[in-house]
Structure formats: C-alpha cells, structure tokens
Design a protein around this motif. Structure first.
Motif, PDB file in Angstrom:
ATOM      1  N   LEU A  78      38.287  48.438  31.784  1.00  0.00           N
ATOM      2  CA  LEU A  78      37.498  48.131  32.977  1.00  0.00           C
ATOM      3  C   LEU A  78      37.409  46.635  33.270  1.00  0.00           C
ATOM      4  O   LEU A  78      37.600  46.201  34.413  1.00  0.00           O
ATOM      5  CB  LEU A  78      36.083  48.722  32.835  1.00  0.00           C
ATOM      6  N   MET A  79      37.165  45.812  32.273  1.00  0.00           N
ATOM      7  CA  MET A  79      37.022  44.378  32.502  1.00  0.00           C
ATOM      8  C   MET A  79      38.339  43.756  32.976  1.00  0.00           C
ATOM      9  O   MET A  79      38.343  42.895  33.851  1.00  0.00           O
ATOM     10  CB  MET A  79      36.527  43.674  31.241  1.00  0.00           C
ATOM     11  N   ALA A  80      39.470  44.193  32.418  1.00  0.00           N
ATOM     12  CA  ALA A  80      40.773  43.675  32.849  1.00  0.00           C
ATOM     13  C   ALA A  80      41.043  44.046  34.309  1.00  0.00           C
ATOM     14  O   ALA A  80      41.511  43.206  35.086  1.00  0.00           O
ATOM     15  CB  ALA A  80      41.877  44.210  31.949  1.00  0.00           C
ATOM     16  N   LYS A  81      40.724  45.269  34.693  1.00  0.00           N
ATOM     17  CA  LYS A  81      40.921  45.704  36.084  1.00  0.00           C
ATOM     18  C   LYS A  81      40.018  44.916  37.032  1.00  0.00           C
ATOM     19  O   LYS A  81      40.441  44.521  38.119  1.00  0.00           O
ATOM     20  CB  LYS A  81      40.624  47.193  36.226  1.00  0.00           C
ATOM     21  N   PHE A  82      38.804  44.689  36.603  1.00  0.00           N
ATOM     22  CA  PHE A  82      37.855  43.941  37.442  1.00  0.00           C
ATOM     23  C   PHE A  82      38.326  42.502  37.655  1.00  0.00           C
ATOM     24  O   PHE A  82      38.324  41.992  38.779  1.00  0.00           O
ATOM     25  CB  PHE A  82      36.456  43.965  36.807  1.00  0.00           C
ATOM     26  N   LYS A  83      38.741  41.846  36.581  1.00  0.00           N
ATOM     27  CA  LYS A  83      39.229  40.464  36.686  1.00  0.00           C
ATOM     28  C   LYS A  83      40.451  40.386  37.598  1.00  0.00           C
ATOM     29  O   LYS A  83      40.557  39.491  38.436  1.00  0.00           O
ATOM     30  CB  LYS A  83      39.593  39.911  35.307  1.00  0.00           C
ATOM     31  N   ARG A  84      41.388  41.316  37.406  1.00  0.00           N
ATOM     32  CA  ARG A  84      42.593  41.302  38.241  1.00  0.00           C
ATOM     33  C   ARG A  84      42.236  41.470  39.711  1.00  0.00           C
ATOM     34  O   ARG A  84      42.752  40.736  40.567  1.00  0.00           O
ATOM     35  CB  ARG A  84      43.566  42.402  37.808  1.00  0.00           C
ATOM     36  N   ALA A  85      41.365  42.403  40.024  1.00  0.00           N
ATOM     37  CA  ALA A  85      40.974  42.631  41.417  1.00  0.00           C
ATOM     38  C   ALA A  85      40.316  41.390  42.013  1.00  0.00           C
ATOM     39  O   ALA A  85      40.591  41.017  43.163  1.00  0.00           O
ATOM     40  CB  ALA A  85      40.037  43.831  41.512  1.00  0.00           C
ATOM     41  N   LEU A  86      39.464  40.732  41.247  1.00  0.00           N
ATOM     42  CA  LEU A  86      38.803  39.512  41.719  1.00  0.00           C
ATOM     43  C   LEU A  86      39.817  38.395  41.962  1.00  0.00           C
ATOM     44  O   LEU A  86      39.791  37.727  42.995  1.00  0.00           O
ATOM     45  CB  LEU A  86      37.750  39.060  40.705  1.00  0.00           C
ATOM     46  N   TYR A  87      40.754  38.206  41.032  1.00  0.00           N
ATOM     47  CA  TYR A  87      41.786  37.179  41.195  1.00  0.00           C
ATOM     48  C   TYR A  87      42.691  37.481  42.387  1.00  0.00           C
ATOM     49  O   TYR A  87      43.056  36.584  43.143  1.00  0.00           O
ATOM     50  CB  TYR A  87      42.629  37.032  39.924  1.00  0.00           C
ATOM     51  N   TYR A  88      43.072  38.746  42.546  1.00  0.00           N
ATOM     52  CA  TYR A  88      43.922  39.113  43.682  1.00  0.00           C
ATOM     53  C   TYR A  88      43.239  38.746  45.000  1.00  0.00           C
ATOM     54  O   TYR A  88      43.852  38.157  45.883  1.00  0.00           O
ATOM     55  CB  TYR A  88      44.209  40.610  43.700  1.00  0.00           C
ATOM     56  N   TYR A  89      41.979  39.112  45.110  1.00  0.00           N
ATOM     57  CA  TYR A  89      41.238  38.868  46.350  1.00  0.00           C
ATOM     58  C   TYR A  89      41.072  37.369  46.618  1.00  0.00           C
ATOM     59  O   TYR A  89      41.350  36.897  47.723  1.00  0.00           O
ATOM     60  CB  TYR A  89      39.872  39.551  46.295  1.00  0.00           C
ATOM     61  N   THR A  90      40.644  36.628  45.611  1.00  0.00           N
ATOM     62  CA  THR A  90      40.383  35.199  45.836  1.00  0.00           C
ATOM     63  C   THR A  90      41.671  34.432  46.122  1.00  0.00           C
ATOM     64  O   THR A  90      41.686  33.537  46.971  1.00  0.00           O
ATOM     65  CB  THR A  90      39.656  34.561  44.632  1.00  0.00           C
ATOM     66  N   GLU A  91      42.755  34.778  45.443  1.00  0.00           N
ATOM     67  CA  GLU A  91      44.013  34.075  45.686  1.00  0.00           C
ATOM     68  C   GLU A  91      44.570  34.389  47.066  1.00  0.00           C
ATOM     69  O   GLU A  91      45.068  33.500  47.758  1.00  0.00           O
ATOM     70  CB  GLU A  91      45.035  34.421  44.602  1.00  0.00           C
ATOM     71  N   GLU A  92      44.488  35.630  47.490  1.00  0.00           N
ATOM     72  CA  GLU A  92      44.982  35.984  48.819  1.00  0.00           C
ATOM     73  C   GLU A  92      44.121  35.332  49.900  1.00  0.00           C
ATOM     74  O   GLU A  92      44.641  34.854  50.908  1.00  0.00           O
ATOM     75  CB  GLU A  92      45.029  37.501  48.998  1.00  0.00           C
ATOM     76  N   THR A  93      42.819  35.277  49.691  1.00  0.00           N
ATOM     77  CA  THR A  93      41.932  34.603  50.639  1.00  0.00           C
ATOM     78  C   THR A  93      42.249  33.120  50.708  1.00  0.00           C
ATOM     79  O   THR A  93      42.309  32.532  51.794  1.00  0.00           O
ATOM     80  CB  THR A  93      40.461  34.811  50.232  1.00  0.00           C
ATOM     81  N   GLN A  94      42.477  32.494  49.558  1.00  0.00           N
ATOM     82  CA  GLN A  94      42.816  31.079  49.536  1.00  0.00           C
ATOM     83  C   GLN A  94      44.140  30.824  50.247  1.00  0.00           C
ATOM     84  O   GLN A  94      44.276  29.865  50.996  1.00  0.00           O
ATOM     85  CB  GLN A  94      42.881  30.573  48.097  1.00  0.00           C
ATOM     86  N   ARG A  95      45.120  31.705  50.046  1.00  0.00           N
ATOM     87  CA  ARG A  95      46.405  31.550  50.738  1.00  0.00           C
ATOM     88  C   ARG A  95      46.222  31.656  52.254  1.00  0.00           C
ATOM     89  O   ARG A  95      46.820  30.895  53.005  1.00  0.00           O
ATOM     90  CB  ARG A  95      47.406  32.610  50.266  1.00  0.00           C
TER      91      ARG A  95
END
Length: 133
Positions: A78-95
């Motif tokens: 669960l924690m790995a999935k949560f971190k990945r989802a957060l990173y995906y969202y923030t990086e795409e938003t930053q791009r």
C-alpha cells in the motif's frame, strides 16, 4: 515557467517485489543508465533502486511503465502504491506548469536509447575484404 533548475531534477526510490529471487534492481540499473533524462540509476540491495532524472525528459510514471513492460515486478504494498501515485501526479502537474507536453510512455524510452547506440557491422576489416571470395 519553472525557473529553478533544481526542481526539475528528481531523486526517487524504486522498490521491487521481494518475492522474486533475482537481482531486479541491478538489472534495472543497467537498463536505465544511458536513457535520455536519467542522470543515475544505482541499485541498493536486490530490491531497491535509487534513480535521479530530469522531468523535462522522463517521469517516474514512464520509468515504472517501461520497467513493468520489460518484465520487472514493482513492489505492490500500500505505501509503495501511494508514493508512486503521489509522485506521478506531482510530476505531471509540474510538467504541465512548465508548459511541457506529455512524455513518451513505456518502452519508447528504451527505443530512443537503442536508436542512439552505434549499430551495424562490427567487423573491423575493410569492405572489400569482407566480400572477398
């Protein structure tokens, strides 16, 4: 536009499934080194990989998708999935805030690397000697 060059560089940890006996982190680091935008990929043990990359060229989502397509098994707790989802969202938003388009996905990252490598006949003899009969 994002003016801070350090905010473009991301340093992430990729965790692999612990049920696999093979050394996935080392194999993934060998694949990722040399990919455009990846600054480093260092294995830390059998199931942990540290990656540094520039989000102008590649994101964690793309790296994870490419590794998954090539048969690597990422950690699914669960924690790995949560971190990945957060990173995906923030990086795409930053791009998007930087005015960049969506990156290529999956194996296209490795196709670009393959195309940059030197190919062709590696025979050191001159052309006329190769065809001599």
């Amino acid at each position: 536009m994002d003016t801070d060059p350090d905010s473009r560089i991301k340093h992430r940890e990729i965790l692999f499934c612990t049920l696999r006996p093979d050394d996935q982190a080392k194999a993934a680091s060998l694949l990722l080194n040399g990919v455009e935008g990846v600054l480093y990929a260092r294995p830390v043990g059998d199931t942990q990989l540290l990656v540094g990359y520039d989000i102008r060229h590649v994101t964690l989502n793309i790296i994870d998708d490419a590794l998954t397509e090539l048969g690597f098994h990422l950690a699914n707790h669960l924690m790995a999935k949560f971190k990945r989802a957060l990173y995906y969202y923030t990086e795409e938003t930053q791009r998007q805030n930087m005015g960049l388009e969506q990156c290529n996905t999956g194996v296209h990252v490795f196709i670009q690397r393959y195309q940059r490598l030197q190919h062709g006949c590696r025979d050191g003899r001159p052309e006329y000697w190769r065809k001599y009969q």
